[in-house]
Structure formats: structure tokens, C-alpha cells
Design an enzyme around this catalytic site. Structure first.
Site, PDB file in Angstrom:
ATOM      1  N   TYR A 110     -14.314   5.696  -5.542  1.00  0.00           N
ATOM      2  CA  TYR A 110     -14.622   6.964  -4.870  1.00  0.00           C
ATOM      3  C   TYR A 110     -15.496   7.888  -5.707  1.00  0.00           C
ATOM      4  O   TYR A 110     -16.469   8.426  -5.210  1.00  0.00           O
ATOM      5  CB  TYR A 110     -13.333   7.664  -4.428  1.00  0.00           C
ATOM      6  CG  TYR A 110     -12.696   6.900  -3.277  1.00  0.00           C
ATOM      7  CD1 TYR A 110     -13.174   7.049  -1.980  1.00  0.00           C
ATOM      8  CD2 TYR A 110     -11.685   5.971  -3.509  1.00  0.00           C
ATOM      9  CE1 TYR A 110     -12.641   6.305  -0.928  1.00  0.00           C
ATOM     10  CE2 TYR A 110     -11.152   5.224  -2.461  1.00  0.00           C
ATOM     11  CZ  TYR A 110     -11.634   5.396  -1.180  1.00  0.00           C
ATOM     12  OH  TYR A 110     -11.135   4.657  -0.150  1.00  0.00           O
TER      13      TYR A 110
ATOM     14  N   HIS B 259       0.871  -1.173   0.000  1.00  0.00           N
ATOM     15  CA  HIS B 259       0.000   0.000   0.000  1.00  0.00           C
ATOM     16  C   HIS B 259       0.915   1.232   0.000  1.00  0.00           C
ATOM     17  O   HIS B 259       0.883   2.061   0.909  1.00  0.00           O
ATOM     18  CB  HIS B 259      -0.955  -0.031   1.198  1.00  0.00           C
ATOM     19  CG  HIS B 259      -2.223   0.745   0.997  1.00  0.00           C
ATOM     20  ND1 HIS B 259      -3.482   0.178   1.070  1.00  0.00           N
ATOM     21  CD2 HIS B 259      -2.441   2.052   0.714  1.00  0.00           C
ATOM     22  CE1 HIS B 259      -4.411   1.111   0.849  1.00  0.00           C
ATOM     23  NE2 HIS B 259      -3.804   2.259   0.646  1.00  0.00           N
TER      24      HIS B 259
ATOM     25  N   GLU C 149     -12.444  -0.943  -1.196  1.00  0.00           N
ATOM     26  CA  GLU C 149     -12.557   0.380  -0.555  1.00  0.00           C
ATOM     27  C   GLU C 149     -13.774   1.111  -1.108  1.00  0.00           C
ATOM     28  O   GLU C 149     -14.018   1.080  -2.319  1.00  0.00           O
ATOM     29  CB  GLU C 149     -11.339   1.282  -0.837  1.00  0.00           C
ATOM     30  CG  GLU C 149     -10.083   0.887  -0.113  1.00  0.00           C
ATOM     31  CD  GLU C 149      -8.915   1.833  -0.382  1.00  0.00           C
ATOM     32  OE1 GLU C 149      -9.143   3.025  -0.679  1.00  0.00           O
ATOM     33  OE2 GLU C 149      -7.768   1.360  -0.292  1.00  0.00           O
TER      34      GLU C 149
HETATM   35  C1  FCB Z   1      -7.440   5.493  -1.702  1.00  0.00           C
HETATM   36  C2  FCB Z   1      -6.293   4.865  -0.926  1.00  0.00           C
HETATM   37  C3  FCB Z   1      -6.522   4.825   0.555  1.00  0.00           C
HETATM   38  C4  FCB Z   1      -7.209   6.075   1.073  1.00  0.00           C
HETATM   39  C5  FCB Z   1      -8.409   6.416   0.226  1.00  0.00           C
HETATM   40  C6  FCB Z   1      -9.160   7.646   0.698  1.00  0.00           C
HETATM   41  O1  FCB Z   1      -6.967   5.963  -2.934  1.00  0.00           O
HETATM   42  O2  FCB Z   1      -6.076   3.538  -1.358  1.00  0.00           O
HETATM   43  O3  FCB Z   1      -5.288   4.595   1.177  1.00  0.00           O
HETATM   44  O4  FCB Z   1      -6.315   7.100   1.198  1.00  0.00           O
HETATM   45  O5  FCB Z   1      -8.018   6.592  -1.094  1.00  0.00           O
END
Ligand code: FCB
Length: 451
Positions: free
Chosen positions: A295, A122, A355
Site C-alpha cells: 500500500y 484473514h 493485494e
Molecule cells: C490490508 C488488508 C485488507 C484490506 C486492505 C485495505 O491490510 O489485508 O483486508 O483491508 O488492507
């Protein structure tokens, strides 16, 4: 289940974190420096001069943090291993204290009935490897495979899902082209070696993990549905290029065994001097899941005249915005999941949302509840449209070091007071706990998250 559609039996709900963002203890127990230590300490790189030196002190508070995950009732915890804790200079023998930490963490999860989902990279590359050229150097991929093997040997009997790389596209674009993330490079030409060596590292790590563990292997890509700014040929063309680099460049070689058309613009050199014989076979070995981080969508226009990039990102108006000013577009997640299915068809392995989440500071955070609920509905819609999704991890368990934004963006279900390290669960923690509690076990009680 709160006002949400039903998910099938066996669907897993979890939470995600990453080492540099939460651990702190950067000089303890033999940990070496990573590129993020160097970058965060360089003046002017991080908002407010923040660093990950202390972060959430998770390295010392891991047991009570695991108790929080248990209290939440999450079935899975995605965390990352810090390579410089395992090999302080990125090669050579194991630093036993570093590997012991993750061994205890994995046992601590098992004791609480939580599945460990482990990311190997990461973004915290050992600084010593950056000094030798980092991802520009093919040798870094070989070093990564050795590291993967060391971690696989030790944790491979208990890990439930391996994630080789987190968001190679973001690491490439923000770290190596825009220079706003570590290692802070502005490479405007000849970027293909970085891309290719990241992919090669993934492929070699798949082999190393296959040798040492029976758990499914994936990587976590950051995908974004691309919206052209207009119907003009120029905007359409720019959008297609952007779609290629963000959404296909790090997936086609893995699932198709070939780079997407047009990738050659990433180098002025002969591609055969970078992509060696047999590399694409290594890169395209079967993976058992595909990690998706989502996101927001990308609105793309042709670049202004004279710009060095072949596209321009425009702000997306007309949607609610998170505290990070990111537009909230849950349907974008449905679009990208169905888009992946359309593009990769039978080659698409089952998906894990690795995520999804938002920056929102309030303790009473209805905003975050609505955000996660929106994304979960979008996942369910995509499943109804034929996309196989096995689990969902929200970003993040705790407020943490948000890269270039330092501690100014708060993504946690749990608020962290960075002066006292006090943890205060937000209202979304309670709500997500109800989501977790309503998850139906798989019919055969099978614990394998992709099973
Ligand atoms: C992603 C990352 C994670 C975090 C989120 C908000 O791009 O993988 O570490 O910072 O964004």
C-alpha cells in the site's frame, strides 16, 4: 492493453476479498463468533459503530458476485475462508454447512474459468480460541493446522494457490500492540509468543496442505519500503528496527530458517521457552510463492523521549493521497520487490502481488485507474530488474467492511450501496477488464498460477 507495459505470457490478473469484509450472514448455518464479531460490537471500536454483520451479503449473493468477476474477465479470485464457519469454536468436527459454502464457491469459480486462490486466515480467529489466549497460546497453532487440513482435504483438488495467513505483521501490530484491530490488545512487552505462534501456524499449515493438495502454498505479507526520516544515527537506527519488524520478522524465519538479528527485544523471557526445538524447521519448509501486499512506504524517525515504541511513523508529504490519506508511491512497490530479491536471493520464491489498491469513492474513478496502472508499471520494472512475479490481484472486487474504518473507505472496482446491496461497477472495473483481456495465456496453456 491500456497504456501499460506488456506482461509475459502466463502472468495472471485477479481480484482479492476477505470473508469478514464481505460475507455478512454471521449467525447463519452454524458459523461461530470470531474475534472481529466481538471487536466490532464493542462500543467505540469501529468508525460509525459499523459491523460486518451484513457487509456485502456475499454469503447469499456469491453467485452474482462470481458473475461480476467473470464479466471482469479476471483469471483469478483470492478470497478467504472464515475459520468459524468451518469449526465454530476453532476445534473439533467440521460444520458441514460452512465447508459446503466454500465448496460451492470453488466449483462456481471453476465453472466460470476463474482460478481460486484461497486464504485460510484473514484475521477472523474463532472467539473461543481467543478466550483460551488466542495467538499467545501455542495451542492455537496446532488448532490452525487441523483447520488447514480440513479445508485442504475438501478443496485441495481445485484450489490453485493457498495463502496460509494474511498479513501476520498487521494482525500482530494493529491487533495485539496498538489495539485498533481485533482482538484489541495493547501488549507492549512479551510479544514474541504471538509472532512465533503465527509463524508456527503457517509452518504447520504448509505441512497440512502438502498432505492434502498439490497446489503451491504461500502467505501474504504486508511489506513497506522503509525510509529513514534523516541521516541521523537515531533515525537510521529506528528505521532499521522498523524494517526488521514489518519486513523481516515474518519472512526471515520462513525463508532463512532464523529470526532476524535484534528480534529478542520482543520478549523479556528466555527465547528458548517460546521457540521450541524443531519449530524453525517447521516454519521454514519450502513455500512455492511469496504473497506481497503493498500500500505505501513508511517514513520512520526516532521516537519522542519516553515513548514505549522504538520508532515513530511520520506522515509522508508531497505525494497524491488516497481517500484514506495514504500516500500514493508506486515506486515503493518496485523498491520493495527489488529489496526482497536483494535480501533473499535464490531463496526468494516467485512472487504474487496478493493485494494492491486504494480507497477512492467516485464511480468515475480515474484516480484508481492511475493507482493500479502505477503499481503495475512498478511490478514490470521490478521484473525487468530480475524479480520473478507471476500474478497481480487488486484489492478489492467490492467496497467492503474496511476494519476499524467500517464502511467509510471504499476500495472496490465495484461500488456497493450498503442500504440496497446494489452493485455498480466503477470506471476502473471496465479499465481493469481491458487489462485482464490483454493478458496473454501461458505458452502451454498451463492453468497453474505459479507455473
Ligand atoms: C490490508 C488488508 C485488507 C484490506 C486492505 C485495505 O491490510 O489485508 O483486508 O483491508 O488492507
Amino acid at each position: 492493453m491500456p497504456d501499460l507495459p506488456q506482461f509475459p505470457p502466463g502472468f495472471r490478473f485477479g481480484v482479492s476479498t476477505a470473508a469478514y469484509q464481505i460475507e455478512g450472514a454471521v449467525a447463519e448455518d452454524g458459523r461461530g463468533a470470531s474475534i472481529w464479531d466481538t471487536f466490532a460490537h464493542a462500543p467505540g471500536r469501529i468508525r460509525g459503530g459499523d459491523t460486518g454483520d451484513v457487509a456485502c451479503e456475499h454469503y447469499h449473493r456469491w453467485e452474482s458476485d462470481l458473475d461480476l468477476i467473470a464479466r471482469l474477465g479476471a483469471g483469478a479470485y483470492r478470497f478467504s475462508v472464515a475459520w468459524p464457519r468451518i469449526q465454530p469454536t476453532g476445534s473439533g468436527p467440521v460444520n458441514a454447512a460452512g465447508l459446503d459454502f466454500y465448496d460451492r464457491l470453488v466449483d462456481g469459480l471453476a465453472a466460470r474459468g476463474i482460478d481460486p486462490l484461497v486464504t485460510l486466515f484473514h484475521w477472523d480467529l474463532p472467539q473461543a480460541l481467543q478466550d483460551e489466549g488466542g495467538w499467545n497460546n501455542r495451542d492455537t497453532a496446532m488448532r490452525f493446522a487441523e483447520y488447514a487440513e480440513l479445508v485442504g482435504e475438501r478443496l485441495g483438488d481445485r484450489v490453485k494457490l493457498w495463502i496460509t495467513l494474511n498479513e501476520p505483521y498487521i494482525h500482530f501490530a494493529l491487533g495485539h500492540v496498538q489495539g485498533v484491530h481485533a482482538p484489541g490488545l495493547n501488549m507492549l512487552t512479551d510479544q514474541l509468543p504471538v509472532v512465533h505462534h503465527l509463524l508456527l501456524a503457517h509452518g504447520l499449515a504448509v505441512s497440512a496442505l502438502r498432505r492434502t493438495s498439490s497446489a503451491p502454498v504461500t502467505l501474504a505479507n504486508n511489506y513497506s519500503p522503509v525510509w529513514p526520516a534523516s541521516a541521523s544515527d537515531e533515525d537510521q537506527m529506528a528505521a532499521a528496527v522498523y524494517d526488521m519488524v514489518q519486513n523481516h520478522l515474518f519472512t526471515d524465519p520462513i525463508l532463512f530458517g532464523a529470526y532476524p538479528p535484534g528480534y529478542e527485544f520482543l520478549t523479556t523471557a528466555d527465547v528458548d521457552s517460546i521457540i521450541m526445538e524443531g519449530d524453525l524447521e517447521v516454519i521454514s519448509q519450502p513455500i512455492q510463492a511469496l504473497g506481497v501486499n503493498y500500500y505505501n512506504p513508511s517514513l520512520i524517525a526516532a521516537p519522542p523521549p519516553g515513548d514505549l515504541l522504538p520508532f515513530a511513523r511520520l506522515p509522508i508529504e508531497g505525494y497524491p493521497q488516497t481517500a484514506f490519506d495514504w500516500p500514493v508511491v508506486p515506486d515503493g512497490l518496485r523498491q520493495l520487490l527489488t529489496g526482497l530479491k536483494e535480501r533473499y536471493g535464490d531463496k526468494l520464491p516467485p512472487i504474487w502481488i496478493t493485494e494492491s489498491g486504494c480507497s477512492w469513492p467516485d464511480i468515475d474513478d480515474q484516480f484508481r485507474i492511475d493507482y493500479i496502472a502505477g503499481d503495475l508499471r512498478a511490478v514490470r520494472d521490478a521484473m525487468d530488474a530480475g524479480v520473478e512475479v507471476h500474478g497481480y490481484c487488486t484489492w478489492s472486487l467490492l467496497d467492503n467492511f474496511e476494519w476499524a474504518e467500517g464502511y467509510h473507505q471504499r476500495f472496490g472496482l465495484v461500488h456497493v450501496d450498503f442500504d440496497t446491496q446494489e452493485r455498480t461497477p466503477r470506471r476502473s472495473f471496465e479499465w481493469y477488464g481491458q487489462v485482464c483481456a490483454a493478458a496473454a495465456p501461458s505458452p502451454d496453456g498451463h492453468p497453474d498460477p505459479t507455473g
